[in-house]
Scaffold this active site. Structure first.
Site, mmCIF file in Angstrom:
data_model
loop_
_atom_site.group_PDB
_atom_site.id
_atom_site.type_symbol
_atom_site.label_atom_id
_atom_site.label_comp_id
_atom_site.label_asym_id
_atom_site.label_seq_id
_atom_site.Cartn_x
_atom_site.Cartn_y
_atom_site.Cartn_z
ATOM 1 N N ARG A 185 1.098 -1.225 0.124
ATOM 2 C CA ARG A 185 -0.063 0.070 0.057
ATOM 3 C C ARG A 185 1.048 1.130 -0.076
ATOM 4 O O ARG A 185 1.749 1.462 0.836
ATOM 5 C CB ARG A 185 -0.784 -0.006 1.106
ATOM 6 C CG ARG A 185 -1.697 1.196 1.354
ATOM 7 C CD ARG A 185 -2.659 1.341 2.437
ATOM 8 N NE ARG A 185 -3.960 0.513 2.109
ATOM 9 C CZ ARG A 185 -5.116 0.564 2.602
ATOM 10 N NH1 ARG A 185 -5.121 1.462 3.510
ATOM 11 N NH2 ARG A 185 -5.986 -0.118 1.931
ATOM 12 N N HIS A 218 -7.237 0.672 -6.421
ATOM 13 C CA HIS A 218 -7.483 -0.206 -5.148
ATOM 14 C C HIS A 218 -8.099 -1.297 -5.915
ATOM 15 O O HIS A 218 -9.149 -1.682 -5.592
ATOM 16 C CB HIS A 218 -8.318 0.545 -4.465
ATOM 17 C CG HIS A 218 -8.416 -0.301 -3.025
ATOM 18 N ND1 HIS A 218 -7.634 -1.052 -2.660
ATOM 19 C CD2 HIS A 218 -9.103 0.216 -1.759
ATOM 20 C CE1 HIS A 218 -7.820 -1.488 -1.473
ATOM 21 N NE2 HIS A 218 -8.601 -0.643 -0.740
ATOM 22 N N GLN A 243 -10.102 -4.158 -3.438
ATOM 23 C CA GLN A 243 -11.496 -3.733 -2.850
ATOM 24 C C GLN A 243 -12.335 -3.972 -4.127
ATOM 25 O O GLN A 243 -13.458 -4.554 -3.676
ATOM 26 C CB GLN A 243 -11.481 -2.200 -2.856
ATOM 27 C CG GLN A 243 -12.683 -1.642 -2.369
ATOM 28 C CD GLN A 243 -12.885 -2.093 -0.891
ATOM 29 O OE1 GLN A 243 -11.863 -1.835 0.010
ATOM 30 N NE2 GLN A 243 -14.067 -2.509 -0.669
ATOM 31 N N ASP A 263 -17.087 7.197 -1.292
ATOM 32 C CA ASP A 263 -16.369 6.816 -0.762
ATOM 33 C C ASP A 263 -15.833 8.217 -0.026
ATOM 34 O O ASP A 263 -16.354 9.067 -0.437
ATOM 35 C CB ASP A 263 -14.752 6.401 -1.700
ATOM 36 C CG ASP A 263 -13.375 6.086 -0.846
ATOM 37 O OD1 ASP A 263 -13.416 5.950 0.389
ATOM 38 O OD2 ASP A 263 -12.688 5.704 -1.516
ATOM 39 N N CYS A 302 -16.232 1.274 0.486
ATOM 40 C CA CYS A 302 -15.296 0.474 0.799
ATOM 41 C C CYS A 302 -14.799 0.605 2.352
ATOM 42 O O CYS A 302 -14.182 -0.230 2.922
ATOM 43 C CB CYS A 302 -13.818 1.126 0.046
ATOM 44 S SG CYS A 302 -13.405 2.669 0.145
ATOM 45 N N ARG A 331 -13.551 -9.062 1.501
ATOM 46 C CA ARG A 331 -11.935 -8.701 1.435
ATOM 47 C C ARG A 331 -11.055 -9.868 1.675
ATOM 48 O O ARG A 331 -10.271 -10.408 1.012
ATOM 49 C CB ARG A 331 -11.563 -7.571 2.016
ATOM 50 C CG ARG A 331 -12.253 -6.359 1.645
ATOM 51 C CD ARG A 331 -11.821 -5.651 0.368
ATOM 52 N NE ARG A 331 -9.983 -5.341 0.362
ATOM 53 C CZ ARG A 331 -9.460 -4.645 1.081
ATOM 54 N NH1 ARG A 331 -10.040 -3.600 1.575
ATOM 55 N NH2 ARG A 331 -7.965 -4.322 0.707
HETATM 56 N N1 NVA Z 1 -9.968 6.278 -1.266
HETATM 57 C C1 NVA Z 1 -9.502 5.825 0.112
HETATM 58 C C2 NVA Z 1 -9.775 4.286 0.114
HETATM 59 C C3 NVA Z 1 -9.425 4.136 1.444
HETATM 60 C C4 NVA Z 1 -9.768 2.560 1.654
HETATM 61 C C5 NVA Z 1 -8.103 6.304 0.340
HETATM 62 O O1 NVA Z 1 -7.410 6.320 -0.767
HETATM 63 O O2 NVA Z 1 -7.918 7.049 1.094
HETATM 64 N N1 CP Z 2 -11.114 -0.601 2.567
HETATM 65 C C1 CP Z 2 -9.899 -0.537 2.860
HETATM 66 O O1 CP Z 2 -8.857 -0.551 2.042
HETATM 67 O O2 CP Z 2 -9.741 -0.202 4.040
HETATM 68 P P1 CP Z 2 -8.524 0.078 5.017
HETATM 69 O O3 CP Z 2 -7.993 1.111 4.566
HETATM 70 O O4 CP Z 2 -8.892 0.046 6.410
HETATM 71 O O5 CP Z 2 -7.610 -1.237 4.819
#
Ligand code: NVA
Ligand code: CP
Length: 305
Positions: free
Chosen positions: A104, A131, A134, A219, A259, A287
């Site tokens: 990540r 992502h 997801q 989101d 998500c 997930r």
């Molecule tokens: N769009 C959000 C998703 C978090 C799971 C982010 O990137 O922070």
């Molecule tokens: N939806 C998702 O990826 O959640 P986290 O940021 O908690 O991993």
């Protein structure tokens, strides 16, 4: 031979995705019956987190353990990345020690540089651009609740972010439509979004985007890495909150997804996320199951059920 990676949704073919959804179902059913299934005994997953996580961390770590393997968690601050070690060197080293890596991070270019120097499969656990894990879980969840997503309409309300772009890639591959509504100035940019005209429509009005939708999703208004824009975004996105009135424009049997993490009262009203059309807890649970299928596929290839 170069390893197979999952850096974007479109790295997999329609056939591979169908296979993964079928394996997800099989793995989930066995898990629910408390039957051991451990094809990854003696295998190791390394997880590299440059951003916060709850679901991704727990689902990958629990999933790897359930499959008989182990997971090693590396937060950026604990690694030599924080002291300037190049990402290419991290890739060269840890991919000699483990069987699969999940990352990540920020820009997609970072994970691509890692993958280019990795001997083992690399999974995108979220970047600024995409992502994909997801959307594997989201589509599996839709299929569980309503059947095939082919020919259906997804309404995306809010920011044109990593999750939105991944929905657009999935729409092209799996043959459904995405109605996107963002505030002015936050539209999907052609350079980063996949905009296949036959699967994508833009709506200035979020209510119009929901009209006839089978699935409504949103989101956070401010994704990780963009925190400096938070106050400005709260003002700009005020009309892009999914509330009961907006959801009424969708089909009566439409499901709501998010998500997570969610901010009730910002991008979604509590009456929607905690309401009868919401499937967010199944979505979060899936997930685990979808990523176990993904790990099995990347490490073992196709297996006979
Ligand atoms: N769009 C959000 C998703 C978090 C799971 C982010 O990137 O922070
Ligand atoms: N939806 C998702 O990826 O959640 P986290 O940021 O908690 O991993």
């Amino acid at each position: 031979m170069a390893p197979k990676h999952f850096l974007q949704f479109q790295d997999f073919s329609r056939d591979e995705l169908d296979y993964l959804f079928e394996r997800t179902r099989w793995i989930k059913e066995r898990f629910k019956r408390y039957e051991l299934y451990q094809p990854l005994r003696d295998r190791t997953l390394a997880m590299v987190f440059e951003k916060a996580s709850t679901r991704t961390r727990v689902s990958f770590e629990a999933g790897m353990n359930q499959l008989g393997g182990i997971a090693i968690n590396l937060n950026r601050g604990d690694t030599q990345l924080s002291r300037g070690e190049p990402i290419e060197d991290l890739a060269r080293v840890i991919s000699r020690m483990v069987d699969v890596v999940m990352i990540r991070t920020f820009e997609q270019a970072i994970i691509e540089r890692f993958a280019a120097h990795s001997r083992v499969p690399v999974i995108n656990g979220l970047t600024n651009e995409y992502h994909p894990c997801q959307i594997l879980a989201d589509i599996y969840t839709y299929v569980e609740h309503r059947g095939s997503i082919a020919g259906r309409t997804v309404a995306w309300i809010g920011d044109s972010n990593n999750v939105c772009r991944t929905w657009l890639q999935a729409a092209t591959l799996l043959g459904f439509s995405v109605h996107v509504s963002t505030p002015p100035g936050y539209e999907i940019r052609p350079a980063t979004g996949t905009r296949d005209a036959s699967h994508f429509r833009f709506f200035a009005d979020p209510h119009a985007a929901c009209h006839g939708a089978d699935l409504v999703t949103t989101d956070v208004w401010t994704s990780m890495g963009f925190e400096a824009e938070n106050e400005e975004r709260k003002r700009d996105f005020a009309r892009w909150r999914v509330d009961a009135e907006m959801l009424r424009h969708a089909k009566p049997d439409a499901v709501f997804m998010h998500c997570l993490p969610a901010h009730r009262g910002e991008e979604v009203a509590a009456e929607v996320i905690d309401g009868p059309q919401s499937v967010v807890w199944d979505e979060a649970e899936n997930r685990l199951h979808a990523q176990k299928a993904l790990l099995e596929y990347l490490v073992c290839g196709r297996v006979k059920a």
